[in-house]
Design an enzyme around this catalytic site. Sequence first.
Site, PDB file in Angstrom:
ATOM      1  N   ASP A   8     -66.998 -19.419 -42.919  1.00  0.00           N
ATOM      2  CA  ASP A   8     -66.268 -20.668 -43.128  1.00  0.00           C
ATOM      3  C   ASP A   8     -67.308 -21.697 -43.572  1.00  0.00           C
ATOM      4  OD1 ASP A   8     -64.304 -22.690 -43.073  1.00  0.00           O
ATOM      5  OD2 ASP A   8     -64.846 -23.212 -41.011  1.00  0.00           O
ATOM      6  N   GLU A  70     -63.944 -18.533 -47.242  1.00  0.00           N
ATOM      7  CA  GLU A  70     -62.815 -19.418 -47.524  1.00  0.00           C
ATOM      8  C   GLU A  70     -62.940 -20.055 -48.899  1.00  0.00           C
ATOM      9  OE1 GLU A  70     -60.959 -23.544 -45.805  1.00  0.00           O
ATOM     10  OE2 GLU A  70     -61.632 -22.060 -44.346  1.00  0.00           O
ATOM     11  N   ASP A 142     -65.289 -23.751 -36.028  1.00  0.00           N
ATOM     12  CA  ASP A 142     -65.833 -23.157 -37.249  1.00  0.00           C
ATOM     13  C   ASP A 142     -65.981 -21.644 -37.105  1.00  0.00           C
ATOM     14  OD1 ASP A 142     -66.322 -25.626 -38.858  1.00  0.00           O
ATOM     15  OD2 ASP A 142     -67.603 -26.108 -37.150  1.00  0.00           O
TER      16      ASP A 142
END
Length: 183
Positions: A8, A70, A142
């Site tokens: 991420d 992502e 996260d």
Amino acid sequence: MPRILGIDPGLQTTGFGVIDVAGHQLTYVASGTITTTHLDRGDLPARLKVLYDGICEVRKRYEPDSAAIEIVFVNANPQATLLLGQARGACLTTLVSLGLPVAEYTALQMKQAVAGYGKAGKAEVQEMVRRLLQLPGLPGKDAADALGLAITHAHAGASMARIAQATSTARRTTGMYRGGRTH
């Protein structure tokens, strides 16, 4: 047993999560964050190097077979979007340079796969990741997103690969230079 690394990306905090996949069984291996908050905010090259070094360390320590990252979209602040894009680019480049195949998923796709609802909040994602991986406590936000990306890839990766082979979903060259640069 395939091992998946989820990333991420973020310029201040990049989350990572590693899972093992055996059929439909998912097993937690590790998760955490790579932070650049100890560096001067204006020193972008040093911050990107911290991300590079951190991902290299995670790769060396946990030896994943593939990665999921992502896809970042534009937000209200153009400067923040540019900085986040650079952090994502550094993460993506690092993964590719380490020889990992990389899949990309949107936050919406990850939330749909993990929580069953594309607009799920951070707390819902954290709770579902905890449940899916049978963790004793909630992972950080996260790290939970990174684990969610790895879970999404575990669920969707094989199907996406089969669809890509059956149909022509490969990147198209329409609108791109085919022969390189033109002068």
